[in-house]
Design a protein around this motif. Sequence first.
Motif, PDB file in Angstrom:
ATOM      1  N   GLN A  60       5.655   7.649   1.972  1.00 25.48           N
ATOM      2  CA  GLN A  60       6.854   6.844   2.116  1.00 25.48           C
ATOM      3  C   GLN A  60       6.410   5.391   2.248  1.00 25.48           C
ATOM      4  O   GLN A  60       5.586   5.060   3.108  1.00 25.48           O
ATOM      5  N   VAL A  61       6.933   4.563   1.360  1.00 20.92           N
ATOM      6  CA  VAL A  61       6.531   3.167   1.258  1.00 20.92           C
ATOM      7  C   VAL A  61       7.670   2.285   1.767  1.00 20.92           C
ATOM      8  O   VAL A  61       8.802   2.386   1.281  1.00 20.92           O
ATOM      9  N   THR A  62       7.365   1.445   2.737  1.00 20.87           N
ATOM     10  CA  THR A  62       8.314   0.429   3.189  1.00 20.87           C
ATOM     11  C   THR A  62       7.887  -0.869   2.511  1.00 20.87           C
ATOM     12  O   THR A  62       6.718  -1.261   2.604  1.00 20.87           O
ATOM     13  N   PHE A  63       8.833  -1.493   1.811  1.00 15.03           N
ATOM     14  CA  PHE A  63       8.469  -2.645   0.985  1.00 15.03           C
ATOM     15  C   PHE A  63       9.557  -3.707   1.002  1.00 15.03           C
ATOM     16  O   PHE A  63      10.714  -3.432   1.304  1.00 15.03           O
ATOM     17  N   ASP A  64       9.150  -4.919   0.658  1.00 20.56           N
ATOM     18  CA  ASP A  64      10.068  -6.033   0.490  1.00 20.56           C
ATOM     19  C   ASP A  64      10.387  -6.117  -0.998  1.00 20.56           C
ATOM     20  O   ASP A  64       9.525  -6.492  -1.798  1.00 20.56           O
ATOM     21  N   PRO A  65      11.611  -5.758  -1.401  1.00 20.73           N
ATOM     22  CA  PRO A  65      11.935  -5.719  -2.831  1.00 20.73           C
ATOM     23  C   PRO A  65      11.893  -7.083  -3.524  1.00 20.73           C
ATOM     24  O   PRO A  65      11.779  -7.146  -4.740  1.00 20.73           O
ATOM     25  N   GLU A  66      11.952  -8.153  -2.746  1.00 18.83           N
ATOM     26  CA  GLU A  66      11.841  -9.480  -3.362  1.00 18.83           C
ATOM     27  C   GLU A  66      10.399  -9.789  -3.739  1.00 18.83           C
ATOM     28  O   GLU A  66      10.140 -10.487  -4.710  1.00 18.83           O
ATOM     29  N   LEU A  67       9.453  -9.269  -2.964  1.00 19.96           N
ATOM     30  CA  LEU A  67       8.036  -9.503  -3.238  1.00 19.96           C
ATOM     31  C   LEU A  67       7.437  -8.423  -4.144  1.00 19.96           C
ATOM     32  O   LEU A  67       6.509  -8.695  -4.908  1.00 19.96           O
ATOM     33  N   PHE A  68       7.941  -7.209  -4.015  1.00 24.63           N
ATOM     34  CA  PHE A  68       7.424  -6.097  -4.814  1.00 24.63           C
ATOM     35  C   PHE A  68       8.603  -5.196  -5.172  1.00 24.63           C
ATOM     36  O   PHE A  68       8.938  -4.266  -4.433  1.00 24.63           O
ATOM     37  N   PRO A  69       9.260  -5.467  -6.296  1.00 22.06           N
ATOM     38  CA  PRO A  69      10.459  -4.723  -6.661  1.00 22.06           C
ATOM     39  C   PRO A  69      10.196  -3.226  -6.879  1.00 22.06           C
ATOM     40  O   PRO A  69       9.080  -2.824  -7.211  1.00 22.06           O
ATOM     41  N   TYR A  70      11.243  -2.437  -6.695  1.00 22.94           N
ATOM     42  CA  TYR A  70      11.160  -0.990  -6.864  1.00 22.94           C
ATOM     43  C   TYR A  70      10.620  -0.619  -8.250  1.00 22.94           C
ATOM     44  O   TYR A  70       9.835   0.321  -8.382  1.00 22.94           O
ATOM     45  N   GLU A  71      11.012  -1.365  -9.269  1.00 24.71           N
ATOM     46  CA  GLU A  71      10.520  -1.088 -10.630  1.00 24.71           C
ATOM     47  C   GLU A  71       8.996  -1.154 -10.692  1.00 24.71           C
ATOM     48  O   GLU A  71       8.365  -0.376 -11.409  1.00 24.71           O
ATOM     49  N   LYS A  72       8.408  -2.098  -9.958  1.00 24.49           N
ATOM     50  CA  LYS A  72       6.941  -2.216  -9.918  1.00 24.49           C
ATOM     51  C   LYS A  72       6.322  -1.021  -9.198  1.00 24.49           C
ATOM     52  O   LYS A  72       5.255  -0.544  -9.572  1.00 24.49           O
ATOM     53  N   LEU A  73       6.981  -0.545  -8.144  1.00 22.60           N
ATOM     54  CA  LEU A  73       6.502   0.658  -7.453  1.00 22.60           C
ATOM     55  C   LEU A  73       6.500   1.846  -8.408  1.00 22.60           C
ATOM     56  O   LEU A  73       5.556   2.639  -8.420  1.00 22.60           O
ATOM     57  N   LEU A  74       7.552   1.961  -9.197  1.00 26.28           N
ATOM     58  CA  LEU A  74       7.621   3.060 -10.173  1.00 26.28           C
ATOM     59  C   LEU A  74       6.483   2.960 -11.184  1.00 26.28           C
ATOM     60  O   LEU A  74       5.838   3.962 -11.496  1.00 26.28           O
ATOM     61  N   GLU A  75       6.238   1.770 -11.692  1.00 24.67           N
ATOM     62  CA  GLU A  75       5.141   1.580 -12.656  1.00 24.67           C
ATOM     63  C   GLU A  75       3.817   2.014 -12.039  1.00 24.67           C
ATOM     64  O   GLU A  75       3.020   2.702 -12.681  1.00 24.67           O
ATOM     65  N   LEU A  76       3.578   1.605 -10.807  1.00 22.62           N
ATOM     66  CA  LEU A  76       2.341   1.976 -10.128  1.00 22.62           C
ATOM     67  C   LEU A  76       2.287   3.489  -9.899  1.00 22.62           C
ATOM     68  O   LEU A  76       1.242   4.117 -10.119  1.00 22.62           O
ATOM     69  N   TYR A  77       3.388   4.066  -9.478  1.00 24.93           N
ATOM     70  CA  TYR A  77       3.438   5.514  -9.241  1.00 24.93           C
ATOM     71  C   TYR A  77       3.014   6.299 -10.482  1.00 24.93           C
ATOM     72  O   TYR A  77       2.163   7.182 -10.407  1.00 24.93           O
ATOM     73  N   TRP A  78       3.611   5.980 -11.620  1.00 26.18           N
ATOM     74  CA  TRP A  78       3.313   6.750 -12.845  1.00 26.18           C
ATOM     75  C   TRP A  78       1.829   6.692 -13.202  1.00 26.18           C
ATOM     76  O   TRP A  78       1.297   7.643 -13.767  1.00 26.18           O
ATOM     77  N   THR A  79       1.150   5.600 -12.866  1.00 24.19           N
ATOM     78  CA  THR A  79      -0.275   5.481 -13.213  1.00 24.19           C
ATOM     79  C   THR A  79      -1.181   6.224 -12.244  1.00 24.19           C
ATOM     80  O   THR A  79      -2.401   6.215 -12.425  1.00 24.19           O
ATOM     81  N   GLN A  80      -0.607   6.875 -11.236  1.00 21.89           N
ATOM     82  CA  GLN A  80      -1.413   7.593 -10.245  1.00 21.89           C
ATOM     83  C   GLN A  80      -1.337   9.106 -10.381  1.00 21.89           C
ATOM     84  O   GLN A  80      -2.043   9.828  -9.677  1.00 21.89           O
ATOM     85  N   VAL A  81      -0.468   9.601 -11.262  1.00 23.21           N
ATOM     86  CA  VAL A  81      -0.198  11.039 -11.337  1.00 23.21           C
ATOM     87  C   VAL A  81      -0.292  11.556 -12.763  1.00 23.21           C
ATOM     88  O   VAL A  81      -0.264  10.782 -13.725  1.00 23.21           O
ATOM     89  N   ASP A  82      -0.377  12.882 -12.882  1.00 24.73           N
ATOM     90  CA  ASP A  82      -0.192  13.543 -14.174  1.00 24.73           C
ATOM     91  C   ASP A  82       1.235  14.067 -14.178  1.00 24.73           C
ATOM     92  O   ASP A  82       1.525  15.127 -13.608  1.00 24.73           O
ATOM     93  N   PRO A  83       2.158  13.345 -14.798  1.00 20.18           N
ATOM     94  CA  PRO A  83       3.564  13.721 -14.738  1.00 20.18           C
ATOM     95  C   PRO A  83       3.915  14.931 -15.602  1.00 20.18           C
ATOM     96  O   PRO A  83       5.065  15.359 -15.622  1.00 20.18           O
ATOM     97  N   THR A  84       2.922  15.487 -16.287  1.00 16.20           N
ATOM     98  CA  THR A  84       3.170  16.650 -17.152  1.00 16.20           C
ATOM     99  C   THR A  84       2.765  17.966 -16.491  1.00 16.20           C
ATOM    100  O   THR A  84       2.935  19.027 -17.082  1.00 16.20           O
ATOM    101  N   ASP A  85       2.239  17.911 -15.291  1.00 14.19           N
ATOM    102  CA  ASP A  85       1.729  19.106 -14.611  1.00 14.19           C
ATOM    103  C   ASP A  85       2.725  19.573 -13.557  1.00 14.19           C
ATOM    104  O   ASP A  85       2.903  18.910 -12.535  1.00 14.19           O
ATOM    105  N   ASP A  86       3.357  20.714 -13.782  1.00 18.77           N
ATOM    106  CA  ASP A  86       4.359  21.236 -12.858  1.00 18.77           C
ATOM    107  C   ASP A  86       3.773  22.218 -11.851  1.00 18.77           C
ATOM    108  O   ASP A  86       4.487  22.784 -11.033  1.00 18.77           O
ATOM    109  N   GLU A  87       2.468  22.402 -11.887  1.00 20.94           N
ATOM    110  CA  GLU A  87       1.830  23.380 -10.996  1.00 20.94           C
ATOM    111  C   GLU A  87       0.992  22.723  -9.904  1.00 20.94           C
ATOM    112  O   GLU A  87       0.280  23.403  -9.179  1.00 20.94           O
ATOM    113  N   GLY A  88       1.041  21.404  -9.810  1.00 19.26           N
ATOM    114  CA  GLY A  88       0.253  20.680  -8.823  1.00 19.26           C
ATOM    115  C   GLY A  88      -0.319  19.428  -9.447  1.00 19.26           C
ATOM    116  O   GLY A  88       0.162  18.956 -10.476  1.00 19.26           O
ATOM    117  N   GLN A  89      -1.362  18.894  -8.836  1.00 24.98           N
ATOM    118  CA  GLN A  89      -2.018  17.700  -9.354  1.00 24.98           C
ATOM    119  C   GLN A  89      -3.523  17.888  -9.307  1.00 24.98           C
ATOM    120  O   GLN A  89      -4.102  18.106  -8.227  1.00 24.98           O
TER     121      GLN A  89
END
Length: 177
Positions: A60-89
């Motif tokens: 759970q990330v607490t953030f200032d959306p003016e300094l780090f918008p939610y869209e940027k969090l999403l971009e970072l999130y996708w680069t940390q995971v394998d979004p095609t794996d439904d059985e774990g990571q």
Amino acid sequence: MTQNVDTATFAGGCFWCMVKPFDTLPGIKEVVSGYIGGTVENPSYEQVKTGTTGHMEAIQVTFDPELFPYEKLLELYWTQVDPTDDEGQFFDRGSNYRTAIFYHDETQKNLAEKSKTELAASGRFTKPIVTRILPAAPFYPAEEEHQKFYKKHPDRYAEERVESGRDAFITEKWGKH
């Protein structure tokens, strides 16, 4: 002057590996490891690890959306995971290691769905994007030993990222880790 803060919640497999990429960025106030999406109140790590509580390991990330918008969090999130794996990571298998974006309002839901659609259309992955987009549920912070694991156990953290295959995957798909 009051500070504007918001909350984002992401499940991306082992929460140990999800904290550091978010933790030191400008506008990020706090990153907490925990459990979300299950049926047991205040579950323990040992309970969640069994895969029987319905919880996922998450941050759970607490953030200032003016300094780090939610869209940027999403971009970072996708680069940390394998979004095609439904059985774990990576080498962590089971429903408690699945990926999910837990939205806290309709704006987050819409932005998460848009980012998922854009990722699917990008051609970066040949398999379908299976990451769930779910309403936020009660979030239970993990035990203290799991908070900021990368700082407390830097060698074990580094080994986990390499041995799990996470770093190799991120390098292959995104050219970095």
